[in-house]
Design a protein around this motif. Sequence first.
Motif, PDB file in Angstrom:
ATOM      1  N   ILE A 195     -45.277  -2.053  25.939  1.00  0.00           N
ATOM      2  CA  ILE A 195     -45.901  -1.109  26.879  1.00  0.00           C
ATOM      3  C   ILE A 195     -45.355   0.304  26.594  1.00  0.00           C
ATOM      4  CG2 ILE A 195     -46.339  -0.566  29.295  1.00  0.00           C
ATOM      5  CD1 ILE A 195     -45.433  -3.401  29.971  1.00  0.00           C
ATOM      6  N   PRO A 196     -46.179   1.282  26.367  1.00  0.00           N
ATOM      7  CA  PRO A 196     -45.705   2.675  26.266  1.00  0.00           C
ATOM      8  C   PRO A 196     -45.335   3.197  27.649  1.00  0.00           C
ATOM      9  CG  PRO A 196     -48.096   2.572  26.040  1.00  0.00           C
ATOM     10  CD  PRO A 196     -47.622   1.166  26.091  1.00  0.00           C
ATOM     11  N   VAL A 197     -44.152   3.772  27.757  1.00  0.00           N
ATOM     12  CA  VAL A 197     -43.650   4.262  29.056  1.00  0.00           C
ATOM     13  C   VAL A 197     -43.095   5.677  28.883  1.00  0.00           C
ATOM     14  CG1 VAL A 197     -43.143   1.935  29.902  1.00  0.00           C
ATOM     15  CG2 VAL A 197     -41.396   3.235  28.643  1.00  0.00           C
ATOM     16  N   THR A 198     -42.655   6.194  30.058  1.00  0.00           N
ATOM     17  CA  THR A 198     -42.001   7.514  30.077  1.00  0.00           C
ATOM     18  C   THR A 198     -40.586   7.314  30.579  1.00  0.00           C
ATOM     19  OG1 THR A 198     -44.099   8.613  30.537  1.00  0.00           O
ATOM     20  CG2 THR A 198     -42.083   9.845  30.999  1.00  0.00           C
ATOM     21  N   TYR A 199     -39.620   7.840  29.816  1.00  0.00           N
ATOM     22  CA  TYR A 199     -38.212   7.662  30.190  1.00  0.00           C
ATOM     23  C   TYR A 199     -37.532   9.032  30.126  1.00  0.00           C
ATOM     24  CZ  TYR A 199     -33.582   5.561  30.528  1.00  0.00           C
ATOM     25  OH  TYR A 199     -32.326   5.186  30.929  1.00  0.00           O
ATOM     26  N   ALA A 200     -37.089   9.541  31.286  1.00  0.00           N
ATOM     27  CA  ALA A 200     -36.439  10.861  31.381  1.00  0.00           C
ATOM     28  C   ALA A 200     -37.343  11.938  30.827  1.00  0.00           C
ATOM     29  CB  ALA A 200     -35.093  10.858  30.665  1.00  0.00           C
ATOM     30  N   GLY A 201     -38.645  11.825  31.101  1.00  0.00           N
ATOM     31  CA  GLY A 201     -39.604  12.837  30.686  1.00  0.00           C
ATOM     32  C   GLY A 201     -39.999  12.727  29.233  1.00  0.00           C
ATOM     33  N   GLU A 202     -39.448  11.788  28.498  1.00  0.00           N
ATOM     34  CA  GLU A 202     -39.756  11.642  27.080  1.00  0.00           C
ATOM     35  C   GLU A 202     -40.585  10.364  26.865  1.00  0.00           C
ATOM     36  OE1 GLU A 202     -39.023  13.800  24.780  1.00  0.00           O
ATOM     37  OE2 GLU A 202     -37.852  15.124  26.088  1.00  0.00           O
ATOM     38  N   ASN A 203     -41.350  10.414  25.763  1.00  0.00           N
ATOM     39  CA  ASN A 203     -42.099   9.209  25.400  1.00  0.00           C
ATOM     40  C   ASN A 203     -41.116   8.105  24.986  1.00  0.00           C
ATOM     41  OD1 ASN A 203     -44.589  10.348  25.873  1.00  0.00           O
ATOM     42  ND2 ASN A 203     -44.810  11.088  23.758  1.00  0.00           N
ATOM     43  N   ALA A 204     -41.359   6.930  25.462  1.00  0.00           N
ATOM     44  CA  ALA A 204     -40.530   5.775  25.106  1.00  0.00           C
ATOM     45  C   ALA A 204     -41.440   4.525  25.046  1.00  0.00           C
ATOM     46  CB  ALA A 204     -39.402   5.589  26.118  1.00  0.00           C
ATOM     47  N   TYR A 205     -40.811   3.463  24.727  1.00  0.00           N
ATOM     48  CA  TYR A 205     -41.589   2.213  24.590  1.00  0.00           C
ATOM     49  C   TYR A 205     -40.757   1.058  25.139  1.00  0.00           C
ATOM     50  CZ  TYR A 205     -45.421  -0.551  22.624  1.00  0.00           C
ATOM     51  OH  TYR A 205     -46.522  -1.336  22.470  1.00  0.00           O
ATOM     52  N   LEU A 206     -41.406   0.189  25.865  1.00  0.00           N
ATOM     53  CA  LEU A 206     -40.706  -0.928  26.505  1.00  0.00           C
ATOM     54  C   LEU A 206     -41.230  -2.236  25.905  1.00  0.00           C
ATOM     55  CD1 LEU A 206     -38.561  -0.911  28.760  1.00  0.00           C
ATOM     56  CD2 LEU A 206     -40.357  -1.608  30.345  1.00  0.00           C
ATOM     57  N   LEU A 207     -40.312  -3.000  25.375  1.00  0.00           N
ATOM     58  CA  LEU A 207     -40.641  -4.327  24.826  1.00  0.00           C
ATOM     59  C   LEU A 207     -40.071  -5.383  25.766  1.00  0.00           C
ATOM     60  CD1 LEU A 207     -39.921  -3.776  21.032  1.00  0.00           C
ATOM     61  CD2 LEU A 207     -42.145  -4.151  22.085  1.00  0.00           C
ATOM     62  N   ILE A 208     -40.946  -6.260  26.248  1.00  0.00           N
ATOM     63  CA  ILE A 208     -40.547  -7.335  27.171  1.00  0.00           C
ATOM     64  C   ILE A 208     -40.641  -8.671  26.431  1.00  0.00           C
ATOM     65  CG2 ILE A 208     -41.064  -8.503  29.356  1.00  0.00           C
ATOM     66  CD1 ILE A 208     -42.344  -5.887  30.297  1.00  0.00           C
ATOM     67  N   GLU A 209     -39.528  -9.404  26.434  1.00  0.00           N
ATOM     68  CA  GLU A 209     -39.488 -10.726  25.788  1.00  0.00           C
ATOM     69  C   GLU A 209     -39.169 -11.767  26.864  1.00  0.00           C
ATOM     70  OE1 GLU A 209     -37.862 -14.299  23.878  1.00  0.00           O
ATOM     71  OE2 GLU A 209     -36.766 -12.912  25.160  1.00  0.00           O
ATOM     72  N   ASN A 210     -40.106 -12.713  27.052  1.00  0.00           N
ATOM     73  CA  ASN A 210     -39.927 -13.762  28.060  1.00  0.00           C
ATOM     74  C   ASN A 210     -40.012 -15.118  27.363  1.00  0.00           C
ATOM     75  OD1 ASN A 210     -39.651 -15.106  30.441  1.00  0.00           O
ATOM     76  ND2 ASN A 210     -41.807 -14.910  31.034  1.00  0.00           N
ATOM     77  N   MET A 211     -39.008 -15.929  27.583  1.00  0.00           N
ATOM     78  CA  MET A 211     -38.954 -17.243  26.939  1.00  0.00           C
ATOM     79  C   MET A 211     -39.176 -18.322  28.008  1.00  0.00           C
ATOM     80  SD  MET A 211     -35.990 -18.957  24.570  1.00  0.00           S
ATOM     81  CE  MET A 211     -34.804 -18.978  25.900  1.00  0.00           C
TER      82      MET A 211
END
Length: 494
Positions: free
Chosen positions: A162-178
């Motif tokens: 998921i592309p997200v915003t972190y501290a006003g900067e572009n970031a990316y969040l990877l979620i791993e569920n087992m």
Amino acid sequence: MENINETKKSELKALHRKKRPGLMFQLWGMMMGLVVLTAACMWFVQVFFFEHTYAETALSNSLKQLQPVMSDLTNRDLTEDDRLLPFLSRMIDGTIFLVDDAGDLTDIYSYGHLLAGVQNEPEYGIWKFIRNSDEFSNVKARQIYQNVLKSDHHIINIHIGIPVTYAGENAYLLIENMIRTDTAFTFNRMQLIILTVVLTIAASILAAVGSGYFTKPIFAIKHTVDRLAENDFSARADVNRQDELGELAESVGLLGQALARVDVLRKEVIANVSHELRSPLSVISGYAELVRDIHWKDEAARNEDLDLIIEESNRMSEMVNDILDYSQLQSGYIRLRPEFFDFTGLAESETSHCAAAAATYGIRVRFDAPKESVFIYADPLKLSQVLRNLLYNAINHTPEGDTITVSLETKANHTVRLSVTNPGTPISEEDKKIIWERYQRSQHQSGRRMGTGIGLSIVSTILNAHGMKYGVDSDEKETVFWFEVTKADIPQES
């Protein structure tokens, strides 16, 4: 010969004993086969249907659980709430990787905790796997993606980017569920193993009891049949059931009764035939010696003795012919030879022939028929036997001084009924059912013994071969034996 028969009986008994467990084992095997088939179906459903469905359901539930969170993450800055990522990792029971805009790993959150020194944690291996996968291009392109990985059909890994915003900067969040399904699968299979073992043991016991329940009456019936085969006609199967096996046992009992009756009748007819043959043989022997020793010079006495010898010889020949004819008729060796003939003339001739024999007992025989001739198409010789045996039967049962009536009566549909009527003791309903059987001599008769005791059996056999209807009517006054013939049109050349 007796030793050979005993040897054969012993061999048959030994063979039956060897086969005896076979039926029980076959029934047991069939029931156990059904159990094995049921267990195989249960395992098939468990492995190929239930486990697959369980895994798909678990995956669908996880995706539904993450869907609202994914929508919320894309619309807010993650730094607004520093507890959001730890809470999210604990909620999904998985791991979250925070990646900067350059694609480098920033933080790892696992099951509600921020991991320090991530390179030493096992989760870092998952990051390396994601970093080297083809799907990592989505991270650089800041595109949402989902990837599902299955391992040994027991572990399902879900990767969501998921592309997200972190501290006003572009970031990316990877979620791993087992999702681990091995525990549930193992528990279910253990339950299935226990159920299979219990079911097999219970089914084995029930199959053994059930096979014994069904085979016990069968062996009882077989033992009864063996005793019947050894001429023990008193044998009965001790089977008290209200099903097909009970009906079979009852039929075997009726068979034993019939065989016992036939055996008694067989012995009776042998005694009757022996007696009937002995009488003319004694007469022939006695008068032959009389001719040889005394009357050989007296022509008149000699001729009278020779006439008696011829008469008794003919009587004996007639009895022997009856026995042989009946045997051949039953065996199918004699074929009917039908032709057109005058049935009225035949009936009158046989009546006159038997009237002489009846006169010796003071019995009169009267013939009552219309004047016109009745032509039929049948075997005249066989119908002569029918008439003669019916008349002999009537003579045996008629008191002295009474009259036997032979009558022809025209009925509908070109049918003519011939009846032989005699007074005497009525025939019981029980005797009416068996009077046409072979070797049957009814017990209501007088002391006369004209015929061999199989006359009515010959009558029924011949009439059945012609397809003619016949029967007997009896009351307190008289007894009537009758059969019906169909008139035939005489061909022009006749």
